[in-house]
Design an enzyme around this catalytic site. Structure first.
Site, mmCIF file in Angstrom:
data_model
loop_
_atom_site.group_PDB
_atom_site.id
_atom_site.type_symbol
_atom_site.label_atom_id
_atom_site.label_comp_id
_atom_site.label_asym_id
_atom_site.label_seq_id
_atom_site.Cartn_x
_atom_site.Cartn_y
_atom_site.Cartn_z
ATOM 1 N N GLN A 126 0.848 -1.200 0.000
ATOM 2 C CA GLN A 126 0.000 0.000 0.000
ATOM 3 C C GLN A 126 0.882 1.249 0.000
ATOM 4 O O GLN A 126 1.565 1.514 0.989
ATOM 5 C CB GLN A 126 -0.900 0.016 1.245
ATOM 6 C CG GLN A 126 -1.835 1.217 1.305
ATOM 7 C CD GLN A 126 -2.593 1.303 2.628
ATOM 8 O OE1 GLN A 126 -2.157 0.731 3.626
ATOM 9 N NE2 GLN A 126 -3.693 2.014 2.635
ATOM 10 N N GLU A 244 -10.947 -0.758 4.898
ATOM 11 C CA GLU A 244 -9.808 -1.061 5.766
ATOM 12 C C GLU A 244 -10.256 -1.170 7.223
ATOM 13 O O GLU A 244 -9.738 -1.947 7.992
ATOM 14 C CB GLU A 244 -8.744 0.038 5.610
ATOM 15 C CG GLU A 244 -7.423 -0.267 6.273
ATOM 16 C CD GLU A 244 -6.393 0.850 6.094
ATOM 17 O OE1 GLU A 244 -6.698 1.903 5.511
ATOM 18 O OE2 GLU A 244 -5.263 0.659 6.548
ATOM 19 N N ASN A 370 -5.783 6.583 16.308
ATOM 20 C CA ASN A 370 -6.897 6.581 17.265
ATOM 21 C C ASN A 370 -7.421 7.990 17.551
ATOM 22 O O ASN A 370 -8.602 8.163 17.827
ATOM 23 C CB ASN A 370 -6.492 5.841 18.540
ATOM 24 C CG ASN A 370 -6.563 4.331 18.335
ATOM 25 O OD1 ASN A 370 -6.775 3.859 17.216
ATOM 26 N ND2 ASN A 370 -6.406 3.571 19.409
HETATM 27 C C1 LIG Z 1 3.327 0.159 11.563
HETATM 28 C C2 LIG Z 1 2.723 1.038 10.519
HETATM 29 C C3 LIG Z 1 2.416 0.504 9.290
HETATM 30 C C4 LIG Z 1 1.892 1.323 8.284
HETATM 31 N N1 LIG Z 1 1.680 0.777 7.038
HETATM 32 C C5 LIG Z 1 1.321 1.582 6.017
HETATM 33 C C6 LIG Z 1 1.264 1.079 4.679
HETATM 34 O O1 LIG Z 1 1.513 -0.099 4.425
HETATM 35 N N2 LIG Z 1 0.963 1.918 3.689
HETATM 36 C C7 LIG Z 1 0.658 3.224 3.914
HETATM 37 O O2 LIG Z 1 0.350 3.925 2.957
HETATM 38 N N3 LIG Z 1 0.718 3.747 5.168
HETATM 39 C C8 LIG Z 1 1.046 2.956 6.212
HETATM 40 N N4 LIG Z 1 1.136 3.462 7.490
HETATM 41 C C9 LIG Z 1 0.932 4.891 7.675
HETATM 42 C C10 LIG Z 1 -0.246 5.234 8.545
HETATM 43 O O3 LIG Z 1 -1.422 5.148 7.817
HETATM 44 C C11 LIG Z 1 0.031 6.651 9.064
HETATM 45 O O4 LIG Z 1 1.121 6.531 9.984
HETATM 46 C C12 LIG Z 1 -1.155 7.248 9.760
HETATM 47 O O5 LIG Z 1 -2.123 7.569 8.808
HETATM 48 C C13 LIG Z 1 -0.797 8.493 10.598
HETATM 49 O O6 LIG Z 1 -0.115 9.415 9.806
HETATM 50 P P1 LIG Z 1 1.288 10.084 10.256
HETATM 51 O O7 LIG Z 1 2.161 8.962 10.719
HETATM 52 O O8 LIG Z 1 1.756 10.926 9.109
HETATM 53 O O9 LIG Z 1 0.960 10.971 11.489
HETATM 54 P P2 LIG Z 1 0.285 12.417 11.484
HETATM 55 O O10 LIG Z 1 -0.908 12.410 10.599
HETATM 56 O O11 LIG Z 1 1.348 13.435 11.241
HETATM 57 O O12 LIG Z 1 -0.204 12.498 12.969
HETATM 58 C C14 LIG Z 1 0.655 12.843 14.063
HETATM 59 C C15 LIG Z 1 -0.209 12.877 15.324
HETATM 60 O O13 LIG Z 1 -1.245 13.857 15.188
HETATM 61 C C16 LIG Z 1 -2.523 13.259 15.352
HETATM 62 N N5 LIG Z 1 -3.514 13.850 14.442
HETATM 63 C C17 LIG Z 1 -3.382 14.031 13.104
HETATM 64 N N6 LIG Z 1 -4.517 14.580 12.578
HETATM 65 C C18 LIG Z 1 -5.368 14.730 13.622
HETATM 66 C C19 LIG Z 1 -6.683 15.234 13.738
HETATM 67 N N7 LIG Z 1 -7.374 15.668 12.677
HETATM 68 N N8 LIG Z 1 -7.253 15.266 14.968
HETATM 69 C C20 LIG Z 1 -6.584 14.814 16.068
HETATM 70 N N9 LIG Z 1 -5.328 14.322 16.020
HETATM 71 C C21 LIG Z 1 -4.736 14.287 14.817
HETATM 72 C C22 LIG Z 1 -2.313 11.796 15.014
HETATM 73 O O14 LIG Z 1 -3.276 10.949 15.576
HETATM 74 C C23 LIG Z 1 -0.925 11.554 15.582
HETATM 75 O O15 LIG Z 1 -0.975 11.292 16.946
HETATM 76 C C24 LIG Z 1 1.626 2.686 8.539
HETATM 77 C C25 LIG Z 1 1.923 3.216 9.800
HETATM 78 C C26 LIG Z 1 2.460 2.411 10.786
HETATM 79 C C27 LIG Z 1 2.791 3.021 12.112
#
Ligand SMILES: Cc1cc2nc3c(=O)[nH]c(=O)nc-3n(C[C@H](O)[C@H](O)[C@H](O)COP(=O)(O)OP(=O)(O)OC[C@H]3O[C@@H](n4cnc5c(N)ncnc54)[C@H](O)[C@@H]3O)c2cc1C
Length: 384
Positions: A126, A244, A370
């Protein structure tokens, strides 16, 4: 709400249980039950065994291998797999790109990809998230510029789970930079052996290699690999992300882990009231989650995820993390024997307790963090 299964559903559950516990490859179950990591070959073998029985992609349209099951039957299938220690079909294939291709792909694309996707002859990755586009996915910057019959892709994806095994990657790419950000995104299927595509491992705190960065430098992709229409990728992504979250609460697995933890605790459960009450609390919470999952299943309109699936994701991952923490506490000093080899006197369950605890910190981030689930719950369920 009726809590008892109808005779027909009880028969269905028994059939699933019988296959999973007696006919599914035993050596794979043994690894899962011992909470060991599965190899790529194990995962492929497992999905192929399920597919041969028509049990790998029941949520797909019937003509592509789906089963015309009720939501409750799908739920029972999913739970029984987890309880028996059968790995659920690879989500990237079975619940993400497969249903998208079946719903939006051309006939040619369906024939080319769907049978191989169901049978895990193609391992999908993905490619959605980017360094500055996770929760705010529409901010993605990877570009695809049309050049004759091809797109030329440049940019970077991150957190690509098991990308080291990937044959193909489904990606979201920016095809129009001049419109509202959601309106300029397309979905492209990219062969991961194409020149210019590099996969680089991300080192994890538990010592494992599960996620990767993927780089695209002038990667040329045939235009026929575009899913649906150009610039409509956001719609397909929303459809995919909705799927998902369905079945995302790992109730069956967590129940099994908790039952095993009680066994590991042994006599301590009767001599340590604090431990006993902690275990009882977790059991009650899990039962409440199980009933909530059944309620959500009972109220899901066909094919549409219920907004309460956010509650399942949130609570399900919290309980999963609570049980991994319980194992570390039960292991006590043995929790330091993380990764110890066969010569160690620490019991097997204790040797994996810390790595698993650390690994499952991920569960509250992926699949929609979450905090974002709480936003959905407050907006769509509580109306705040
Ligand atoms: C182990 C693992 C596997 C993954 N596998 C895949 C994969 O195979 N393919 C893929 O495409 N992606 C993958 N992901 C990515 C995953 O979908 C993203 O990490 C996730 O969407 C969060 O985005 P970010 O890490 O950029 O954090 P951010 O979006 O930058 O968030 C940082 C913090 O801010 C909080 N936050 C952000 N927006 C809001 C809001 N509107 N309200 C309140 N709080 C908020 C978040 O909850 C978090 O605590 C994976 C992630 C992990 C950890």
């Amino acid at each position: 709400m009726k809590l008892r299964l109808s005779d027909e559903d009880a028969r269905f559950r028994d059939e699933m249980r019988e296959y999973f516990t007696t006919r599914f490859p035993e050596h794979i179950r043994a690894k899962v039950l011992a909470r060991q990591e599965l190899s790529k070959d194990d995962i492929v073998e497992s999905q192929q065994a399920l597919n041969a029985e028509g049990l790998a992609v029941p949520n797909w349209p019937v003509e592509w291998g789906g089963r015309d099951w009720s939501q409750l039957q799908r739920h029972l299938w999913h739970e029984e797999m987890q309880l028996a220690g059968v790995p659920i079909p690879l989500a990237f294939n079975a619940s993400m790109i497969g249903p998208v291709i079946a719903a939006f792909g051309s006939e040619e694309m369906k024939e080319r990809f769907l049978p191989k996707t169901a049978n895990l002859d193609i391992w999908w990755s993905q490619g959605f998230s980017e360094p500055d586009a996770g929760s705010d996915l529409a901010s993605l910057r990877t570009t695809a510029v049309r050049d004759g019959d091809e797109y030329v892709v440049n940019g970077q994806k991150t957190w690509t789970t098991l990308g080291q095994y990937g044959d193909w990657i489904f990606t979201l790419v920016r095809t129009d930079p001049d419109v509202k950000k959601q309106a300029g995104i397309s979905m492209l299927l990219i062969d991961m052996t194409t020149p210019g595509l590099t996969v680089r491992p991300i080192e994890l705190i538990d010592g494992g290699h599960e996620v990767n960065e993927v780089f695209f430098e002038d990667v040329r992709v045939p235009a026929e690999n575009l899913v649906g229409e150009e610039n409509k990728g956001w719609n397909y992504a929303k459809f995919l992300l909705g799927n998902e979250r369905v079945g995302v609460a790992p109730v069956g697995t967590t129940k099994r882990w908790l039952a095993d933890a009680k066994e590991a605790a042994g006599d301590r459960l009767s001599s340590d009231p604090v431990l006993a009450s902690r275990v009882a609390d977790l059991e009650n919470e899990l039962m409440a989650l199980e009933l909530t999952a059944l309620r959500v299943v009972a109220h899901s309109a066909e094919g549409k995820p219920h907004p309460a699936s956010s509650v399942l994701k949130l609570r399900g991952t919290e309980l999963q993390q609570a049980v991994t923490e319980l194992y570390v506490d039960l292991a006590g000093p043995w929790a330091l024997a993380s990764g110890a080899g066969d010569g160690s006197s620490a019991p097997d369950w204790a040797r994996v307790s810390t790595t698993q605890y650390l690994n499952y910190r991920k569960a509250s981030i992926y699949g929609g963090s979450n905090e974002v689930q709480r936003q959905i719950i407050s907006g769509t369920i509580l109306g705040l």
